[in-house]
Design an enzyme around this catalytic site. Structure first.
Site, PDB file in Angstrom:
ATOM      1  CG  LEU A 164      35.861  39.527  38.929  1.00  0.00           C
ATOM      2  CD1 LEU A 164      36.052  39.023  37.497  1.00  0.00           C
ATOM      3  CD2 LEU A 164      34.727  38.773  39.605  1.00  0.00           C
ATOM      4  CG  ASP A 165      39.517  36.788  44.676  1.00  0.00           C
ATOM      5  OD1 ASP A 165      39.280  37.838  45.301  1.00  0.00           O
ATOM      6  OD2 ASP A 165      39.140  35.661  45.056  1.00  0.00           O
ATOM      7  CE  LYS A 166      47.850  38.153  42.106  1.00  0.00           C
ATOM      8  NZ  LYS A 166      48.388  37.070  41.214  1.00  0.00           N
TER       9      LYS A 166
END
Length: 302
Positions: free
Chosen positions: A134-136
């Site tokens: 997942l993105d940060k």
């Protein structure tokens, strides 16, 4: 500790080669099979070592042994929200502002560093294997495999929830390619590049925003963020793609449901994680989680 997987060969696989049953019958990858062949005691038939080309008989007991492996990320202490754990998987609920993998500026405070610490603290020895990233600043469920088999033959069908700008109704599909923007190593552009398909459904509206349920046919980097921005409805808080920071300092995107499937491990189960509190504070009109998840059941991932 060794994770031992045992299978009783069914009648329809009588006379098949070991590798055929493992690959076509149980879904193990060729790589896993190759590694097991060269591991002492890694592949057993009726308690004795066997070869991948040996023929099976109905009723044979076939076993694969997966030994402990060294943790491959520096452990870093920190809170870890464990949603589920067994001998094959660890499922955690990732907070915002935390990358999945170590990255510049986050060399030791990534999710994988915390998982490494959790394994060390609980006396486990596993490589840290996330099935996806997942993105940060995207929150939600991340599934990690504890051994090669779980990593190679598992599929995770994911459902995302996002708050976008503007009011939408009904449902639809965004079918448009996504590619890396010219001169950028991060930003994706809508309309060129690799094929990408996103399905969306409007669940609730309030204050000029819409809560969406989203399913992906493809898994391109920033797919949801780029697709919604491309049709004029960027995510709230996603200033990288034109969203406003007025109500939220990060993109309003959450992986809230995962259907984890692995026939070889007798796993087909859904896991859920409620919307995080920062989203609920920013958008107080959001429905209760029970109402959000009354939508259609997740389909088994292909």
């Amino acid at each position: 500790m060794t994770r031992l997987l045992e299978y009783l060969v069914p009648g329809e696989w009588d006379g098949a080669a070991v590798k055929e049953y493992l690959r076509r019958g149980l879904g193990f990858s060729a790589r896993v099979l190759t590694q097991q062949k060269f591991l002492e005691g890694g592949l057993l038939r009726n308690g004795a070592p066997c070869r991948a080309v040996d023929r099976l008989a109905a009723g044979d007991r076939l076993a694969l042994a997966f030994r402990d492996e060294p943790v491959d990320y520096p452990p870093a202490a920190g809170e870890l929200a464990v949603v589920y754990e067994d001998g094959d998987y660890l499922i955690v609920n990732k907070p915002p502002a935390m990358p999945v993998h170590p990255s510049p500026g986050h060399d030791t405070d990534s999710l994988l560093n915390r998982v490494a610490y959790y394994y060390e603290k609980t006396g486990q020895a596993h490589r840290v294997r996330p099935l996806y990233r997942l993105d940060k600043d995207t929150t939600g469920l991340v599934v990690l495999a504890k051994h090669r088999a779980a990593a190679s033959c598992s599929r995770a069908g994911k459902r995302y929830y996002a708050v976008c700008q503007g009011e939408l109704a009904g449902s639809g599909t965004i079918d448009a390619p996504i590619g890396l923007g010219e001169g950028s190593k991060i930003v994706r552009e809508y309309g060129h590049g690799q094929p990408a398909v996103t399905h969306w459904r409007a669940l609730a509206r309030g204050g000029g925003h819409t809560l969406l349920s989203l399913g992906l046919e493809t898994g391109r980097t920033h797919q949801i963020r780029c697709h919604l921005a491309g049709v004029g409805h960027p995510l709230a808080g996603d200033d990288l793609y034109g969203g406003s920071l007025a109500l939220l300092p990060r993109q309003a995107l959450h992986c809230g449901r995962v259907l984890l499937c692995c026939p070889a491990l007798a796993m087909e189960r859904e896991f859920q994680a409620d919307l995080p509190q920062d989203l609920r504070r920013a958008f107080p009109w959001l429905p209760d989680w029970e109402d959000i998840t009354k939508e259609e059941n997740l389909c088994p991932p292909a």
